[in-house]
Write an enzyme that holds these catalytic residues in place. Structure first.
Site, PDB file in Angstrom:
ATOM      1  N   GLY A   1       0.795  -1.214   0.000  1.00  0.00           N
ATOM      2  CA  GLY A   1       0.000   0.000   0.000  1.00  0.00           C
ATOM      3  C   GLY A   1       0.825   1.261   0.000  1.00  0.00           C
ATOM      4  N   SER A   2       0.516   2.163   0.917  1.00  0.00           N
ATOM      5  CA  SER A   2       0.957   3.545   0.848  1.00  0.00           C
ATOM      6  C   SER A   2       2.438   3.742   1.111  1.00  0.00           C
ATOM      7  CB  SER A   2       0.162   4.374   1.862  1.00  0.00           C
ATOM      8  OG  SER A   2       0.610   5.703   1.881  1.00  0.00           O
TER       9      SER A   2
END
Length: 588
Positions: free
Chosen positions: A65-66
């Site tokens: 993810g981020s």
């Protein structure tokens, strides 16, 4: 010490620590998945949801993810809620960088050990773990020996990176303290990545301007005090508030003031006032083959996959370090050989696709791919547009750690799919029932009520505004529903000039600039709101953990209908109805 076993690995960050073992076989995004104030896992789709990381030895395959995961981990180290140690199956640059920055700037750290896939699969159900340099010791019960933890030494990897005279001048401090520290961090990461040399980059996009807590502001202000100035054109990601309107929107000054100040600090280093998570929508978007340094997971994936530019999934803080030096490790997707597919995914026959298909597919394939770059076959005749690819990439980047995808006959490097293959790959076939399961996972709301409609994650494009205006023409938002759209300032002005904003505002929508739904909370989301609706696969995943609400996920047209009626229809899109009939004839 009965029940003890030991494993050896590669120390990414030195040190020794002990604690209860917390183990999962699914990667974890620290941003959006872990509360930076408490260390609680808030990703409601993750097997560790509700667990607290503080003081425990966390064993996960990798991050995912981020890019802001590095900032969250640095914040946890600073406030005392970090894991005691990290044990990884695969080396993870985002998490490792967060530890290195905390070590370099704040003198606080934790050990990070990579033990490989085979050893990770054998971890089992031990109760306690001890990381000591390159070794992991596992125990059934807490040992009674006199062992004590130790802080890690700052490591100097034996791997040699070829440096130019300019690189050495940066390291020697000839361009100031900020550039010197930045170059030290760049070189340390290059050594960890096994890069043999550094390359010049043409532009940067900074994700570290997201406010995760006091340490994120402290980091930026320290660079400013050291005289930091970017050496290449640099844009800024969404910040945590609408800088011009956060007071008007009712944001607590405890967030609004430091979040706005963080944006100012990066502009003081010479970055442009862009404040968008979709820098590919700006006039400065890179060209195919251009070597760049972008952070923000959806932007990285779009730049590599759709534009054909070249960047890694750069962690927060490494992005600004490279912008301050203009130099990046030559590794990963900067190299031709590292852009090849490692997974071949074949889609089933499809028909009647709508815009909800692409974020759902990205979400599903991201989880399937993990860290592998996929080649997706079966979309050649559907001609997904740039908005479809944007939505696919954002959802893909949420569940995958890979920085790139290829779609046969669609994305530039896979127009001839053979060009992204080193040789034959086994084919993984997705079925419509598989996609139905992901649809059900993203649709977490159990009652049809809709209180908030969330659009613009990633930021809306001009063409999305045009589509929304057509759907809103002559209609009105329900008085008890908030429909809000996040976007960048540049696109907002383009949409206003085209006449789209007047129609959308007449409908009753709220426009929010500079920030994104991943940072928005109350009071933009009313405290009494129970259910959100969104067309974003990324936000449908993160919202239950970030804002504590359930989610309806559907197409843009369904979102507008729900904004008018305050009710989600619950209809499956036509392309999924066949799968639902196979599973349960009463479902459709």
């Amino acid at each position: 010490m009965s029940g003890k076993s030991s494993l050896a690995g590669r120390s990414l960050v030195d040190g020794a620590a002990f604690g209860p073992l917390l183990h999962a076989d699914v990667g974890l995004s620290f941003w959006g998945g872990v509360d930076p104030c408490s260390g609680e896992v808030i990703d409601r789709h993750h097997p560790l949801s509700g667990q607290c990381l503080a003081g425990r030895v966390l064993a996960i395959p990798s991050g995912r993810g981020s890019c802001t995961g590095s900032s969250v981990l640095m914040e946890l180290i600073s406030n005392g809620h970090a894991p005691a140690a990290l044990v990884l199956a695969q080396a993870d640059e985002i998490l490792t960088l967060g530890v290195l920055v905390a070590q370099t700037l704040f003198g606080r750290s934790l050990p990070v050990l990579c033990i490989g896939e085979e050893a990770f699969a054998a971890l089992g159900d031990k109760g306690f773990a001890r990381v000591d340099g390159t070794h992991l010791h596992l125990f059934d019960t807490q040992p009674r020996d006199a062992w004590t933890p130790r802080p890690g030494d700052v490591q100097h990897d034996n791997h040699s990176v070829r440096l130019t005279a300019h690189d050495r001048a940066l390291l020697a401090g000839e361009f100031g303290k900020a550039a010197q520290v930045a170059m030290q961090i760049v070189l340390r990461m290059a050594q960890l990545q096994g890069a043999e040399e550094l390359i010049d980059i043409t532009q940067a996009h900074i994700d570290g301007c997201i406010y995760t807590g006091p340490s994120s502001l402290r980091f930026a202000r320290q660079l400013v005090e050291w005289g930091a100035k970017v050496r290449v054109p640099t844009t800024l990601n969404s910040i945590s508030v609408d800088q011009r309107r956060w007071r008007e929107l009712g944001i607590d000054p405890a967030l609004g003031e430091p979040a706005s100040a963080l944006g100012d600090a990066y502009m003081a280093m010479g970055a442009q006032l862009s404040f968008t998570c979709a820098p590919y929508l700006l006039d400065s978007a890179p060209k195919a083959g251009e070597q760049i340094v972008w952070a923000e997971s959806n932007a990285v994936v779009y730049a590599n996959s759709v534009l054909g530019a070249r960047t890694l999934k750069y962690p927060d803080y490494l992005d600004i370090c490279i912008a301050l030096t203009g130099r990046a490790p030559l590794t990963g997707c900067h190299l031709d050989a590292r852009r090849k597919a490692r997974l071949h995914v074949e889609l089933p026959p499809l028909a009647n696709l709508d815009d909800a298909f692409y974020p759902l597919l990205g979400y599903h394939i991201g989880a399937l791919a993990g860290s592998r770059i996929p080649l997706i076959s079966g979309l050649e005749q559907y001609h997904p547009d740039l908005d479809d690819l944007k939505a696919f990439g954002a959802a893909f980047a949420t569940t995958s750690s890979a920085p790139l995808f290829h779609i046969a006959g669609v994305t530039p490097e896979a127009l001839d799919p053979a060009q992204v293959l080193d040789g034959p790959l086994p084919v993984t076939r997705i079925t419509l029932p598989d996609l139905l399961l992901s649809w059900q996972e993203l649709n977490s709301a159990r009652d049809p009520g809709v209180d908030v409609v969330s659009l613009g994650n990633p930021h809306f494009s001009l063409s999305e505004f045009a589509h929304l205006a057509r759907l809103c023409q002559g209609r009105h938002c329900h008085p008890h529903v908030v429909l809000a759209i996040t976007c960048g300032r540049a696109v907002l002005e383009q949409a206003r000039a085209a006449g789209h904003i007047a129609v959308i505002e007449a409908f009753g929508a709220t426009l929010v600039c500079d920030t994104c739904w991943c940072m928005l909370g109350e009071p933009v989301i009313p405290p009494a709101a129970r259910n959100l609706m969104t067309n974003s696969g990324k936000y449908a995943h993160y919202a239950p953990g970030l804002v504590g609400r359930k989610v309806h996920f559907a197409s843009l047209a369904e979102c507008v209908d729900a904004a008018c009626s305050a009710t989600a229809s619950g209809r499956l899109p036509q392309w999924l109805q066949t799968a639902a009939l196979l599973e349960n004839p009463a479902h459709v």
